[in-house]
Design a protein around this motif. Structure first.
Motif, PDB file in Angstrom:
ATOM      1  N   VAL A   1       0.848  -1.189   0.000  1.00  0.00           N
ATOM      2  CA  VAL A   1       0.000   0.000   0.000  1.00  0.00           C
ATOM      3  C   VAL A   1       0.886   1.243   0.000  1.00  0.00           C
ATOM      4  O   VAL A   1       2.079   1.184   0.295  1.00  0.00           O
ATOM      5  CB  VAL A   1      -0.960   0.033   1.214  1.00  0.00           C
TER       6      VAL A   1
ATOM      7  N   ARG B   1       1.374   5.056   1.549  1.00  0.00           N
ATOM      8  CA  ARG B   1       1.018   5.822   2.743  1.00  0.00           C
ATOM      9  C   ARG B   1       0.298   7.115   2.399  1.00  0.00           C
ATOM     10  O   ARG B   1       0.649   7.814   1.447  1.00  0.00           O
ATOM     11  CB  ARG B   1       2.284   6.154   3.538  1.00  0.00           C
TER      12      ARG B   1
ATOM     13  N   ARG C   1      -3.750   9.853   7.833  1.00  0.00           N
ATOM     14  CA  ARG C   1      -3.286   8.471   7.697  1.00  0.00           C
ATOM     15  C   ARG C   1      -4.427   7.522   7.322  1.00  0.00           C
ATOM     16  O   ARG C   1      -4.713   6.546   8.010  1.00  0.00           O
ATOM     17  CB  ARG C   1      -2.614   8.005   8.982  1.00  0.00           C
TER      18      ARG C   1
ATOM     19  N   ASP D   1      -6.405   4.639   5.186  1.00  0.00           N
ATOM     20  CA  ASP D   1      -5.969   3.337   4.678  1.00  0.00           C
ATOM     21  C   ASP D   1      -6.901   2.850   3.574  1.00  0.00           C
ATOM     22  O   ASP D   1      -7.477   1.772   3.655  1.00  0.00           O
ATOM     23  CB  ASP D   1      -5.942   2.294   5.803  1.00  0.00           C
TER      24      ASP D   1
ATOM     25  N   TRP E   1      -6.966  -1.065   1.823  1.00  0.00           N
ATOM     26  CA  TRP E   1      -6.311  -2.133   2.568  1.00  0.00           C
ATOM     27  C   TRP E   1      -7.326  -3.209   2.937  1.00  0.00           C
ATOM     28  O   TRP E   1      -8.426  -2.928   3.402  1.00  0.00           O
ATOM     29  CB  TRP E   1      -5.650  -1.577   3.827  1.00  0.00           C
TER      30      TRP E   1
ATOM     31  N   ARG F   1       1.447  -6.363   5.706  1.00  0.00           N
ATOM     32  CA  ARG F   1       1.287  -5.154   4.900  1.00  0.00           C
ATOM     33  C   ARG F   1       2.602  -4.413   4.877  1.00  0.00           C
ATOM     34  O   ARG F   1       3.217  -4.179   5.921  1.00  0.00           O
ATOM     35  CB  ARG F   1       0.185  -4.260   5.481  1.00  0.00           C
TER      36      ARG F   1
ATOM     37  N   THR G   1       4.123  -0.758   3.649  1.00  0.00           N
ATOM     38  CA  THR G   1       3.661   0.574   3.285  1.00  0.00           C
ATOM     39  C   THR G   1       4.809   1.390   2.713  1.00  0.00           C
ATOM     40  O   THR G   1       5.898   1.437   3.294  1.00  0.00           O
ATOM     41  CB  THR G   1       3.073   1.289   4.520  1.00  0.00           C
TER      42      THR G   1
ATOM     43  N   SER H   1       6.393   1.331  -4.495  1.00  0.00           N
ATOM     44  CA  SER H   1       5.477   0.212  -4.305  1.00  0.00           C
ATOM     45  C   SER H   1       5.376  -0.625  -5.572  1.00  0.00           C
ATOM     46  O   SER H   1       5.377  -1.862  -5.525  1.00  0.00           O
ATOM     47  CB  SER H   1       4.095   0.741  -3.903  1.00  0.00           C
TER      48      SER H   1
END
Length: 302
Positions: free
Chosen positions: A196, A198, A204, A206, A209, A215, A217, A224
């Motif tokens: 994932v 950030r 923050r 998600d 997800w 996970r 990040t 990624s």
């Protein structure tokens, strides 16, 4: 006809509140304390009401002052925007254009827009802020950007739709999920590492997800994607962001039983919708034209 209250009086009202007192307001405004006091007195005389009351050694807004404070802030901001717009028009173009772009917008498309803009405008400097999720909202709310491309429209703003983004679930060809020999269920995905990106803001978030057991990040989508190509996990990516990886086989779509695709819409937002500068409008126009020229699900057409 009633005379318009000078903007300097409203600025004095805001400064006393924001700075915590008359002396501090005078220092912030570069004026004498008596000049600030005179502005507040004239404002109260003109309005026929008290905007401050004394509490201890501090001046605090009265209930009426609190109401006026909100309106005054909008008025002063509007005046500053108008002055800035006039300066930009007098100069021909903005000397600096700040752009906040959500990572969902393909890099190659952004670079194509910037290249076209730069070819016709060499006098404007560009600052690009690459953001994710609420980071784009915060850049807009903090006035850190003049032009914003985002999948979220914060309250109080309006946006022009640019394109529809399709997300696809992918993994490297050698990833175990490609070799189960059947359509994949959510339970299959949860047993493997999900990659994932950030949220670049303070909230923050998600988004996307699956509550997978593992996970990883990353701060940047490019990192990624490289991790996914290396077989380090699966992820959902905007299809246009990974078009090269899909074309050469470094990434392959996962055969999900359901939910194979997800969608989001990217919007163009002006931080100052009443007064976007010439360069801001020009770059926005280029982005709108390029994004809407994308075929299929990637574009929203009129």
């Amino acid at each position: 006809m009633n005379e318009v209250i000078p903007i300097a009086w409203w600025q004095a009202l805001l400064a006393v509140v924001d700075e915590g007192g008359y002396a501090q307001a005078a220092e912030a405004l570069g004026k004498s304390q008596s000049a600030v006091s005179y502005s507040i007195q004239r404002l109260e005389d003109r309005l026929g009401l008290r905007v401050f009351k004394t509490k201890g050694r501090r001046a605090v807004p009265t209930p009426a002052g609190q109401v006026l404070l909100q309106r005054a802030r909008l008025l002063v901001d509007h005046a500053r925007n108008l002055e800035s717009a006039a300066q930009e028009l007098a100069a021909g173009r903005e000397s600096l254009l700040r752009v906040a772009v959500d990572a969902l917008l393909p890099e190659w498309l952004l670079l194509q827009a910037l290249a076209e803009f730069g070819a016709g405008c060499v006098s404007t400097r560009i600052e690009v802020l690459e953001t994710v999720l609420s980071g784009t909202d915060e850049a807009l709310m903090r006035r850190e950007a003049d032009l914003v491309v985002t999948s979220r429209i914060p309250q109080g703003f309006s946006g022009e739709p640019l394109m529809r983004v399709r997300f696809v679930a992918v993994a490297a060809p050698g990833h175990p999920l490609h070799h189960l020999g059947r359509p994949l269920e959510w339970a299959d995905l949860r047993q493997h590492r999900q990659l994932v990106v950030r949220d670049s803001g303070t909230r923050r978030l998600d988004a996307g997800w699956l509550d997978a057991e593992q996970r990883w990040t990353f701060s940047h989508m490019a990192s990624s994607i490289r991790a996914a190509c290396a077989g380090l996990g699966f992820a959902w990516y905007p299809e246009l962001r990974i078009r090269d990886e899909l074309a050469d086989g470094r990434l392959r779509p996962l055969q999900l039983a359901e939910g194979r695709h997800r969608y989001a819409t990217l919007y163009r937002i002006f931080a100052r919708p009443e007064f976007p500068g010439p360069a801001c409008r020009e770059l926005a126009g280029i982005l709108e034209r390029l994004t809407r020229s994308q075929a299929g699900d990637a574009a929203i057409r009129d």
